[in-house]
Design a protein around this motif. Sequence first.
Motif, PDB file in Angstrom:
ATOM      1  N   GLY A 217     -14.250  -0.917   7.164  1.00  0.00           N
ATOM      2  CA  GLY A 217     -15.510  -1.554   7.500  1.00  0.00           C
ATOM      3  C   GLY A 217     -16.637  -0.556   7.660  1.00  0.00           C
ATOM      4  N   GLU A 218     -17.874  -1.066   7.669  1.00  0.00           N
ATOM      5  CA  GLU A 218     -19.044  -0.196   7.747  1.00  0.00           C
ATOM      6  C   GLU A 218     -19.093   0.613   9.035  1.00  0.00           C
ATOM      7  OE1 GLU A 218     -22.673  -2.255   7.150  1.00  0.00           O
ATOM      8  OE2 GLU A 218     -22.432  -2.403   4.969  1.00  0.00           O
ATOM      9  N   ASP A 219     -18.477   0.118  10.109  1.00  0.00           N
ATOM     10  CA  ASP A 219     -18.525   0.820  11.387  1.00  0.00           C
ATOM     11  C   ASP A 219     -17.352   1.784  11.564  1.00  0.00           C
ATOM     12  OD1 ASP A 219     -16.573  -1.097  11.576  1.00  0.00           O
ATOM     13  OD2 ASP A 219     -17.136  -1.775  13.592  1.00  0.00           O
ATOM     14  N   TYR A 220     -16.531   1.965  10.531  1.00  0.00           N
ATOM     15  CA  TYR A 220     -15.376   2.864  10.636  1.00  0.00           C
ATOM     16  C   TYR A 220     -15.823   4.320  10.710  1.00  0.00           C
ATOM     17  CZ  TYR A 220     -11.185   5.494   9.414  1.00  0.00           C
ATOM     18  OH  TYR A 220     -10.147   6.401   9.413  1.00  0.00           O
ATOM     19  N   SER A 221     -15.137   5.111  11.520  1.00  0.00           N
ATOM     20  CA  SER A 221     -15.362   6.553  11.569  1.00  0.00           C
ATOM     21  C   SER A 221     -14.032   7.252  11.809  1.00  0.00           C
ATOM     22  CB  SER A 221     -16.342   6.936  12.675  1.00  0.00           C
ATOM     23  OG  SER A 221     -16.400   8.344  12.824  1.00  0.00           O
ATOM     24  N   ALA A 222     -13.673   8.172  10.936  1.00  0.00           N
ATOM     25  CA  ALA A 222     -12.424   8.909  11.096  1.00  0.00           C
ATOM     26  C   ALA A 222     -12.427   9.765  12.350  1.00  0.00           C
ATOM     27  CB  ALA A 222     -12.164   9.776   9.862  1.00  0.00           C
ATOM     28  N   PRO A 226      -7.629   8.530  17.091  1.00  0.00           N
ATOM     29  CA  PRO A 226      -7.014   9.361  18.135  1.00  0.00           C
ATOM     30  C   PRO A 226      -6.254  10.567  17.588  1.00  0.00           C
ATOM     31  CG  PRO A 226      -5.867   7.263  17.914  1.00  0.00           C
ATOM     32  CD  PRO A 226      -7.127   7.146  17.123  1.00  0.00           C
ATOM     33  N   ASN A 227      -5.864  10.507  16.322  1.00  0.00           N
ATOM     34  CA  ASN A 227      -5.157  11.624  15.710  1.00  0.00           C
ATOM     35  C   ASN A 227      -6.075  12.681  15.114  1.00  0.00           C
ATOM     36  OD1 ASN A 227      -2.556  10.572  16.256  1.00  0.00           O
ATOM     37  ND2 ASN A 227      -2.687   9.241  14.453  1.00  0.00           N
ATOM     38  N   VAL A 234      -4.697  17.517   9.582  1.00  0.00           N
ATOM     39  CA  VAL A 234      -4.345  16.102   9.497  1.00  0.00           C
ATOM     40  C   VAL A 234      -2.865  15.948   9.813  1.00  0.00           C
ATOM     41  CG1 VAL A 234      -6.127  15.649   7.787  1.00  0.00           C
ATOM     42  CG2 VAL A 234      -3.829  16.191   7.009  1.00  0.00           C
ATOM     43  N   ALA A 235      -2.487  14.746  10.259  1.00  0.00           N
ATOM     44  CA  ALA A 235      -1.091  14.480  10.588  1.00  0.00           C
ATOM     45  C   ALA A 235      -0.298  14.199   9.336  1.00  0.00           C
ATOM     46  CB  ALA A 235      -1.008  13.295  11.551  1.00  0.00           C
ATOM     47  N   GLU A 236       0.989  14.569   9.358  1.00  0.00           N
ATOM     48  CA  GLU A 236       1.844  14.310   8.196  1.00  0.00           C
ATOM     49  C   GLU A 236       2.108  12.809   8.066  1.00  0.00           C
ATOM     50  OE1 GLU A 236       5.114  16.926   7.055  1.00  0.00           O
ATOM     51  OE2 GLU A 236       4.758  18.023   8.917  1.00  0.00           O
TER      52      GLU A 236
END
Length: 236
Positions: A217-222, A226-227, A234-236
């Motif tokens: 969605g437009e409000d998503y932010s990586a 929490p990871n 980045v996590a495996e």
Amino acid sequence: MDIDSSTLNAKEAYKLLIGSIIPRPIAWISTQSTDGVGNLAPVSFFTAVGRKPPKVSLSIQPKSDGLTLKDSFLNIRDTGEFVTNLATLPQIVPMHRSAIEFEPDVDEFDAVGVEKEPSTLVAPPRIKGAPVALECKVDKIFAAPDGLHHVVWGEVVNFHVRDDIYINGRIDFGALAPVGRLAAEYTVVDNAFVPPLTDDVMAEMAGRRMRRIDRNGEDYSAVDNPNWSASGAVAE
């Protein structure tokens, strides 16, 4: 809103920097340990810092524990060589996975599924399929007072450019689909322009949000994940 940087911890300042300095080019760095183990790492605090001789700059943080130097930096420091490979959309998955903190004895070319190509003037291999690779020898290393954050200047001793994109001494960047960094996410460069633009184009672009191509969605932010780690891992 004004934010006094003296009130921020390192993670908070980092989040503001990576959301402000966009898009950032990604140096997909290939190195080799003194034991011959291949390592890969995407570095988005990266730029050119010279023309004659040509030089690039990498800013490298510690691992996600905040205390351990990254294998890529240790390899650069110990061997004095590295290769800056251009990150492009066809290799985005292995490039992203190369930010995993593998053990030092793991050959990351094998781990993320890319092949090695011999370099011409340095020992570390370049990445097969990368359309541009800059073979570099260390020029200078600058250490922060904490001894954990480093800036590396490398002199480009050889440019490897795929034959079909080398045109009259320049690179046909329009054929590359280069990938850049937006905070903790990515963007693919798929348009180009020279100003001025027509009024109708400017009106069409005014206030328009970036188009997401990952179905989030437009409000998503990586960064809100929490990871997410300020180390870039980045996590495996």
